[in-house]
Structures are given as structure tokens and as C-alpha cells.
Design an enzyme around this catalytic site. Structure first.
Site, PDB file in Angstrom:
ATOM      1  N   ALA A  16      -2.960  17.171  -4.652  1.00 29.68           N
ATOM      2  CA  ALA A  16      -3.070  16.731  -3.223  1.00 29.68           C
ATOM      3  C   ALA A  16      -3.021  15.545  -3.584  1.00 29.68           C
ATOM      4  O   ALA A  16      -2.697  14.649  -2.412  1.00 29.68           O
ATOM      5  CB  ALA A  16      -3.656  17.579  -2.730  1.00 29.68           C
ATOM      6  N   ARG A  21      -2.489   3.836  -7.048  1.00 28.77           N
ATOM      7  CA  ARG A  21      -2.914   2.861  -8.561  1.00 28.77           C
ATOM      8  C   ARG A  21      -1.349   3.079  -8.916  1.00 28.77           C
ATOM      9  O   ARG A  21      -0.574   2.386  -9.681  1.00 28.77           O
ATOM     10  CB  ARG A  21      -3.460   3.643  -9.028  1.00 28.77           C
ATOM     11  CG  ARG A  21      -4.852   2.863  -8.616  1.00 28.77           C
ATOM     12  CD  ARG A  21      -5.807   2.733  -9.452  1.00 28.77           C
ATOM     13  NE  ARG A  21      -6.420   3.870  -9.768  1.00 28.77           N
ATOM     14  CZ  ARG A  21      -7.078   4.603 -10.974  1.00 28.77           C
ATOM     15  NH1 ARG A  21      -7.188   4.192 -12.035  1.00 28.77           N
ATOM     16  NH2 ARG A  21      -7.117   6.155 -10.843  1.00 28.77           N
ATOM     17  N   THR A  85     -12.054  17.539  -4.590  1.00 25.17           N
ATOM     18  CA  THR A  85     -11.520  18.550  -6.075  1.00 25.17           C
ATOM     19  C   THR A  85     -11.696  20.750  -4.819  1.00 25.17           C
ATOM     20  O   THR A  85     -11.571  20.983  -5.464  1.00 25.17           O
ATOM     21  CB  THR A  85     -12.124  18.814  -7.457  1.00 25.17           C
ATOM     22  OG1 THR A  85     -13.654  18.435  -7.111  1.00 25.17           O
ATOM     23  CG2 THR A  85     -11.026  17.564  -7.599  1.00 25.17           C
ATOM     24  N   GLY A 145     -16.810  12.436 -14.505  1.00 22.54           N
ATOM     25  CA  GLY A 145     -17.884  12.974 -14.541  1.00 22.54           C
ATOM     26  C   GLY A 145     -18.662  13.712 -16.059  1.00 22.54           C
ATOM     27  O   GLY A 145     -17.671  13.568 -16.653  1.00 22.54           O
ATOM     28  N   GLU A 160     -20.907  12.689 -11.201  1.00 21.26           N
ATOM     29  CA  GLU A 160     -19.844  12.967 -11.425  1.00 21.26           C
ATOM     30  C   GLU A 160     -20.418  11.011 -11.676  1.00 21.26           C
ATOM     31  O   GLU A 160     -21.915  10.295 -11.397  1.00 21.26           O
ATOM     32  CB  GLU A 160     -19.611  12.811  -9.956  1.00 21.26           C
ATOM     33  CG  GLU A 160     -19.010  14.146  -9.130  1.00 21.26           C
ATOM     34  CD  GLU A 160     -17.700  13.952 -10.179  1.00 21.26           C
ATOM     35  OE1 GLU A 160     -17.105  13.133 -10.302  1.00 21.26           O
ATOM     36  OE2 GLU A 160     -17.941  15.609 -10.920  1.00 21.26           O
ATOM     37  N   ASN A 175     -16.093  14.897 -18.003  1.00 24.09           N
ATOM     38  CA  ASN A 175     -15.905  16.819 -17.831  1.00 24.09           C
ATOM     39  C   ASN A 175     -14.334  16.375 -17.355  1.00 24.09           C
ATOM     40  O   ASN A 175     -14.086  15.427 -16.545  1.00 24.09           O
ATOM     41  CB  ASN A 175     -16.019  16.909 -16.567  1.00 24.09           C
ATOM     42  CG  ASN A 175     -14.938  17.709 -15.235  1.00 24.09           C
ATOM     43  OD1 ASN A 175     -14.717  18.920 -15.769  1.00 24.09           O
ATOM     44  ND2 ASN A 175     -15.435  17.957 -14.356  1.00 24.09           N
ATOM     45  N   TYR A 371      42.272   7.465 -20.188  1.00 26.00           N
ATOM     46  CA  TYR A 371      41.403   7.780 -19.414  1.00 26.00           C
ATOM     47  C   TYR A 371      42.395   9.121 -19.418  1.00 26.00           C
ATOM     48  O   TYR A 371      43.634   9.606 -18.938  1.00 26.00           O
ATOM     49  CB  TYR A 371      41.585   7.061 -18.295  1.00 26.00           C
ATOM     50  CG  TYR A 371      40.821   7.835 -17.253  1.00 26.00           C
ATOM     51  CD1 TYR A 371      39.165   8.174 -17.178  1.00 26.00           C
ATOM     52  CD2 TYR A 371      41.798   8.569 -16.189  1.00 26.00           C
ATOM     53  CE1 TYR A 371      39.118   9.394 -15.976  1.00 26.00           C
ATOM     54  CE2 TYR A 371      41.415   9.124 -14.873  1.00 26.00           C
ATOM     55  CZ  TYR A 371      39.678   9.569 -15.085  1.00 26.00           C
ATOM     56  OH  TYR A 371      39.184  10.479 -14.139  1.00 26.00           O
ATOM     57  N   ASN A 382      48.939  14.685 -29.636  1.00 20.88           N
ATOM     58  CA  ASN A 382      48.337  13.009 -30.233  1.00 20.88           C
ATOM     59  C   ASN A 382      48.518  12.349 -29.325  1.00 20.88           C
ATOM     60  O   ASN A 382      49.660  12.291 -28.920  1.00 20.88           O
ATOM     61  CB  ASN A 382      49.289  12.506 -30.983  1.00 20.88           C
ATOM     62  CG  ASN A 382      48.806  10.837 -31.709  1.00 20.88           C
ATOM     63  OD1 ASN A 382      47.819  10.828 -32.301  1.00 20.88           O
ATOM     64  ND2 ASN A 382      49.686  10.253 -30.499  1.00 20.88           N
ATOM     65  N   ALA A 385      47.423   5.310 -27.766  1.00 19.95           N
ATOM     66  CA  ALA A 385      46.349   4.088 -27.224  1.00 19.95           C
ATOM     67  C   ALA A 385      46.702   3.931 -25.832  1.00 19.95           C
ATOM     68  O   ALA A 385      48.210   3.562 -25.447  1.00 19.95           O
ATOM     69  CB  ALA A 385      46.651   3.060 -27.988  1.00 19.95           C
TER      70      ALA A 385
HETATM   71  C1  UD1 Z   1     -12.675  14.766 -11.116  1.00 18.96           C
HETATM   72  C2  UD1 Z   1     -14.125  15.412 -11.362  1.00 18.96           C
HETATM   73  C3  UD1 Z   1     -14.653  14.855 -11.868  1.00 18.96           C
HETATM   74  C4  UD1 Z   1     -14.062  14.375 -13.834  1.00 18.96           C
HETATM   75  C5  UD1 Z   1     -12.230  14.117 -13.282  1.00 18.96           C
HETATM   76  C6  UD1 Z   1     -11.528  14.240 -14.228  1.00 18.96           C
HETATM   77  C7  UD1 Z   1     -15.142  16.271  -9.328  1.00 18.96           C
HETATM   78  C8  UD1 Z   1     -15.524  16.462  -8.017  1.00 18.96           C
HETATM   79  N1  UD1 Z   1     -14.900  15.408 -10.238  1.00 18.96           N
HETATM   80  O1  UD1 Z   1     -12.378  13.455 -10.323  1.00 18.96           O
HETATM   81  O2  UD1 Z   1     -16.120  15.407 -13.149  1.00 18.96           O
HETATM   82  O3  UD1 Z   1     -14.749  14.042 -15.176  1.00 18.96           O
HETATM   83  O4  UD1 Z   1     -11.804  14.964 -12.400  1.00 18.96           O
HETATM   84  O5  UD1 Z   1     -10.271  13.782 -14.223  1.00 18.96           O
HETATM   85  O6  UD1 Z   1     -14.006  16.759  -9.396  1.00 18.96           O
HETATM   86  N2  UD1 Z   1      -7.349  16.521  -6.005  1.00 18.96           N
HETATM   87  C9  UD1 Z   1      -6.761  17.386  -4.563  1.00 18.96           C
HETATM   88  N3  UD1 Z   1      -7.779  17.673  -3.759  1.00 18.96           N
HETATM   89  C10 UD1 Z   1      -8.914  16.555  -3.416  1.00 18.96           C
HETATM   90  C11 UD1 Z   1      -9.023  16.078  -4.058  1.00 18.96           C
HETATM   91  C12 UD1 Z   1      -8.742  15.881  -5.706  1.00 18.96           C
HETATM   92  O7  UD1 Z   1      -5.419  17.896  -4.814  1.00 18.96           O
HETATM   93  O8  UD1 Z   1      -8.946  16.840  -2.000  1.00 18.96           O
HETATM   94  C13 UD1 Z   1      -6.572  16.737  -7.224  1.00 18.96           C
HETATM   95  C14 UD1 Z   1      -6.152  15.081  -7.175  1.00 18.96           C
HETATM   96  O9  UD1 Z   1      -4.671  15.460  -6.732  1.00 18.96           O
HETATM   97  C15 UD1 Z   1      -5.991  15.135  -8.953  1.00 18.96           C
HETATM   98  C16 UD1 Z   1      -7.256  16.103  -9.292  1.00 18.96           C
HETATM   99  O10 UD1 Z   1      -7.143  16.459  -7.634  1.00 18.96           O
HETATM  100  O11 UD1 Z   1      -5.558  16.132  -9.341  1.00 18.96           O
HETATM  101  C17 UD1 Z   1      -8.560  15.448  -9.537  1.00 18.96           C
HETATM  102  O12 UD1 Z   1      -9.434  14.747  -8.345  1.00 18.96           O
HETATM  103  P1  UD1 Z   1     -10.262  13.173  -8.585  1.00 18.96           P
HETATM  104  O13 UD1 Z   1      -9.522  12.252  -7.624  1.00 18.96           O
HETATM  105  O14 UD1 Z   1      -9.041  12.642  -9.814  1.00 18.96           O
HETATM  106  O15 UD1 Z   1     -11.009  13.365  -9.001  1.00 18.96           O
HETATM  107  P2  UD1 Z   1     -12.456  12.072  -9.657  1.00 18.96           P
HETATM  108  O16 UD1 Z   1     -12.724  12.211  -8.615  1.00 18.96           O
HETATM  109  O17 UD1 Z   1     -11.318  11.686 -10.630  1.00 18.96           O
END
Ligand code: UD1
Ligand code: CA
Length: 480
Positions: A16, A21, A85, A145, A160, A175, A371, A382, A385
Site C-alpha cells: 500500500a 522516491r 505495517t 529495524g 526501528e 529485520n 510484405y 517462392n 524479392a
Molecule cells: C519495515 C520494518 C523494518 C524492516 C524494514 C525492511 C516495520 C515497523 N519496520 O520498515 O523493521 O527492517 O521494513 O524493509 O514494519 N506498507 C503498507 N502500509 C503501510 C506501511 C507500509 O502497505 O501503512 C508496506 C509498504 O508498501 C512496503 C512495506 O509495507 O512494501 C514496508 O513498509 P516500509 O514503510 O518500507 O517499512 P520500513 O519503515 O522500511
């Protein structure tokens, strides 16, 4: 097989997030790696593990992500606000039956291999763990994390980056964000709060919740931390593409495909290639392409969703799209086979020949500059050309049939719809606007007249110019 191994597996794919970036109108998880949208890789991995249900959590660009995955047999959970997440997980978990293991994947880590995930699952089940975290180790894990362990090596929690102390920041084990958990996960995740500086719901808090519930928590370490490398911007996307490209070419070479310059070819993972196929430098193979054993694909050719039979040779710089090429056929260089092209056995297509919706039976030869659109051509015919099948009248396309054993003289035009019978001849330069019966010779061009002495009369009036520019011709004119 033990009872735990038979627990069903459900997968939640978190997809989501915004992905700002990437600086793109396309949602991040739809950017392709080796031809497959990143989120598609997560779904593919889930399928390969035999997942019962796959729930993709969508938010940013939800409609487009859902449209891209339509037909993949997944369900969607909308997360309208990205509250973290933990919150995303809960959105997806509401759709689960609640009696299986739950695996969490991200939609933006396409390099995570099926082998690694199988290892993770096996460890989780063999150890009877409540939650297993996939971790990696990097000299500098900034941004991730960190995995905090006790003196005995047991996993305590995940901290984190933002909340980490200097000592915690020095921890190299990170993580990956991939976890497998038992069926209690949705219920426990509902207890995650957002009492942290970012005011987000952290899925990582689940680890401590399991521990307080008395569940065994383990970490499973990745052999290669690159596997969880996220593609957050175009540079990382290209890095991911390069890793995937290398993986695909190495697999193919292991299976007996010769790739002369592996760093120069681009092969999507949907492509199937048989033994002893030779891929010359710069080849691009995409979509549902199948290349049977022993075929050769020449340098810088582009083959999309086509079938190339055994022993066929596609020479350099040819472009094929939804075409099929028969055994031992010989195509190119510089041929263009467009959708609906079906070449029979031993057909020869030479340079600058374009075909579209064309069936060429065994042994047909079209060696140069033609063509051939909306036409069937019988065996051994055949095609001279410069032959053009004029299939379009400005409004409609028309279908033509050419029989077997026909000889079409160079630079002929068949004005469609046209039927040419077996073993017919067409005189070079004909504009064929009537059907040609079997065995006939069609001559459809102006009759030739030779005007004797015309040249001498013409140049005679221009003698001065001929003198200056064309010494041979002035000599000829002076002769009698
Ligand atoms: C998260 C982990 C971190 C880990 C890292 C690895 C948490 C709190 N932290 O951090 O420990 O090292 O991933 O990449 O989980 N997403 C949603 N909805 C949200 C937030 C995120 O769908 O509300 C999805 C994002 O699209 C992405 C994934 O979850 O695919 C991870 O989200 P992201 O914000 O990148 O997590 P990090 O803060 O990097
Ligand atoms: Ca991230």
C-alpha cells in the site's frame, strides 16, 4: 510428514506504500523487474509455496495494482491510510480464515527467492515456532529495524532505526520485514499500538506480543542479504533487474543453454528455453516465448511471446512478436514477424521481409524485401524479392490465399482479396488484380515497347552536357 507441516499457509503481501522516491506515475510495486511487476514476484513466490490464500494490501494506486493482478487468484484488502505495517497487516488479516500459518511479504522486494522462503517455512515448522523472522546481516544496516537478542542468542525484539540507541544501531543483523507466524497473528496484531515517535502501527511489535504470550520466536538468517534489497528508486530498480537477469541467465546455462554474452541479454522469467539453444549477444526474449532445443537466436534479435521450433535459426536483428517458427526454418537477418505469423518447417525468410497474420507452409521462400499480410501461402512457393500483398483498401483488411508450388516474380503486388492457384506463375512486376487459376501464368503489367535509336536522339540535343559529365557516353555518341 508431521501434523504441523500440513497446516495451510496464507500469505499477506504489503503493497500500500507510496514509493515517492521512484518519482513515477506508476505505483512503485508495478514497476517491472525482468518483465514482471514487483508485486507479481511476491504473488509468484506465494504460489510456489502452495499458499491457500493470498491477500494483497493495496493503498497508493490501488485500482491500478488490483487491475494488474486481476486473474492471479488473489484477493485485495484496501488500506486507505498508510498507518504503518501493523495496520496494513490487520487490513489483510481480516480476510483470513484464521486456522493457518501466515506469511508476510512486501510488494517491493522481488529478489526474495523461493528457496529462501521454503527454508524459512521449514525452520518455522520444524522448530514449532510461533513466529519466525527472516533476518539478514550487513556491515551497516542503517535504515532497517535491528534484531535485538539476549545473552543466549534468543530474539528479544526488533528496534526501528528511529528508536535505536547507538549500541543498537551498531547491530548488523536486520529485520527483512518477512515473517511467518502461527494462526494467532491477526488476534495479536490487533493489540499493536502506535505509541512511538512516528505514531505508526509497527508490525514488528508483534514479536514481543508473541513472547509475552509464551510463544517461541526465532530468527532465520538469509544467506544473501541482497535478496531482500528493496527497489525504492530507479537506481535500485536497475540493480534488482541486474541481479534478476544474472539469476535467470545462470539458471538457463545450468540447464544447457549457451549464452554467448550473458551480461548483454535480457530474458524474462516467463520464457522457456530448451537444451543446446544458442543465444548470441544482445538478445531480448520476453513474454510467453518458448524456444525448443537446438534453435539459434541471432545477435540483437527481439523475440516476444513466440514459439521457435527445434533447429530453427533466427539471424541477427530480427524482431518477432506472437509468431511461430517451424522446425529448421531460417529467418533474417533483419526480418520482422508480426502477430499471427506461422512459419512451417524449413521456411526461409530473408532480410527486410515483414509478415503479419500470415501462414507460410513448409519450404516457402521469401528471401528479400517483402510484405506478406493476411495471407496463407502453400508449400514450396517462392515469393520473389519485393512482393507486396496489398491487404488494406483504406478501410478494410482482406485475406488472400496463394497455393503450393507457386512462383511469384519479383516486385509483384497481390491486390487482396486474391486467390492464386497451385503451381501458378506470376510474372515479375505484376499488379495482380484478378485471381490466378491453378497452373496459369499471370502477366499483369504494361507490354514492353523498344523505341530503336531513341537514346542517340535524346542525348544529341544535350551534347554539351554529356561531353563534360559523361566521357564514356560522349565517346559512344561520337561512334557511328
Ligand atoms: C519495515 C520494518 C523494518 C524492516 C524494514 C525492511 C516495520 C515497523 N519496520 O520498515 O523493521 O527492517 O521494513 O524493509 O514494519 N506498507 C503498507 N502500509 C503501510 C506501511 C507500509 O502497505 O501503512 C508496506 C509498504 O508498501 C512496503 C512495506 O509495507 O512494501 C514496508 O513498509 P516500509 O514503510 O518500507 O517499512 P520500513 O519503515 O522500511
Ligand atoms: Ca522500506
Amino acid at each position: 510428514m508431521t501434523a504441523t507441516e500440513q497446516r495451510p499457509l496464507d500469505v499477506i503481501v504489503l503493497a500500500a506504500g507510496a514509493g515517492t522516491r521512484m518519482k513515477s506515475d506508476l505505483p512503485k510495486v508495478l514497476h517491472p523487474v525482468a518483465g514482471r511487476p514487483m508485486v507479481g514476484w511476491a504473488v509468484k513466490a506465494a504460489r510456489s509455496l502452495g499458499a491457500r490464500q493470498v491477500v494483497v494490501v493495496t493503498g497508493h494506486g490501488a485500482e491500478r495494482v488490483e487491475a494488474a493482478l486481476a486473474g492471479e487468484g488473489v484477493t485485495f484488502a484496501r488500506q486507505d491510510q498508510q498507518l504503518g505495517t501493523g495496520h496494513a497487516f490487520l487490513c489483510g488479516a481480516q480476510q483470513l480464515p484464521g486456522d493457518g500459518d501466515v506469511l508476510v511479504l512486501y510488494g517491493d522486494t522481488p529478489l526474495l527467492s523461493e528457496d529462501t522462503l521454503r527454508g524459512l517455512l521449514q525452520d518455522h515448522r520444524a522448530e514449532g515456532s510461533a513466529m519466525t523472522v527472516l533476518t539478514g546481516e550487513l556491515p551497516d544496516a542503517t535504515g532497517y529495524g535491528r534484531i535485538i537478542r539476549d545473552e543466549t542468542g534468543g530474539v528479544l525484539r526488533i528496534v526501528e532505526e528511529k528508536a535505536a540507541s547507538p549500541e543498537e544501531k551498531a547491530v548488523r543483523e536486520f529485520n527483512s520485514g518477512v515473517y511467518v507466524m502461527d494462526a494467532r497473528a491477526p488476534e495479536l496484531a490487533a493489540r499493536i499500538g502506535n505509541d512511538n515517535p512516528a505514531q505508526e502501527y509497527y508490525l514488528t511489535d508483534l514479536l514481543e506480543l508473541y513472547r509475552t504470550e509464551g510463544g517461541a520466536v526465532r530468527a532465520f538468517k538469509l544467506a544473501d542479504p541482497d535478496e531482500v534489497m528493496g527497489a525504492n528508486d530507479r537506481r535500485q530498480l536497475a540493480d534488482a533487474e541486474a541481479v534478476m537477469r544474472r539469476r535467470i541467465t545462470q539458471n538457463l546455462m545450468r540447464e544447457g543453454v549457451t549464452i554467448q554474452a550473458p551480461d548483454t541479454v535480457r530474458i524474462e522469467d516467463t520464457v522457456q528455453i530448451g537444451r543446446d539453444v544458442v543465444l548470441e549477444p544482445g538478445v531480448i526474449l520476453t513474454g510467453e516465448t518458448v524456444i525448443e532445443p537446438g534453435a539459434v537466436i541471432g545477435a540483437y534479435s527481439v523475440v516476444g511471446s513466440s514459439r521457435i521450433a527445434s533447429g530453427a535459426v533466427i539471424r541477427a536483428h530480427s524482431v518477432l512478436e506472437q509468431a511461430s517458427v517451424g522446425r529448421g526454418a531460417d529467418v533474417g537477418p533483419f526480418a520482422r514477424l508480426r502477430p499471427g505469423t506461422m512459419l512451417g518447417e524449413s521456411v526461409h525468410i530473408g532480410n527486410f521481409v515483414e509478415t503479419k497474420n500470415a501462414r507460410l507452409d513448409q519450404g516457402v521462400k521469401a528471401g528479400h524485401l517483402a510484405y506478406l499480410g493476411d495471407v496463407t501461402i502453400g508449400q514450396e512457393t517462392n515469393v520473389g524479392a519485393g512482393t507486396i500483398v496489398a491487404n488494406f483498401d483504406g478501410v478494410n483488411k482482406h485475406q488472400s490465399q496463394v497455393g503450393a508450388g507457386v512462383f511469384i516474380g519479383s516486385n509483384s503486388t497481390l491486390i487482396a482479396p486474391r486467390t492464386v492457384g497451385d503451381a501458378a506463375f506470376i510474372a515479375a512486376g505484376s499488379a495482380v488484380h484478378q485471381d490466378v487459376p491453378e497452373g496459369a501464368m499471370a502477366v499483369a503489367r504494361g507490354r514492353q515497347r523498344n523505341l530503336e535509336g531513341w537514346s542517340r536522339r535524346y542525348w544529341g540535343g544535350l551534347r554539351e552536357k554529356v561531353d563534360v559529365k559523361l566521357p564514356w557516353l560522349s565517346g559512344w555518341l561520337r561512334k557511328d
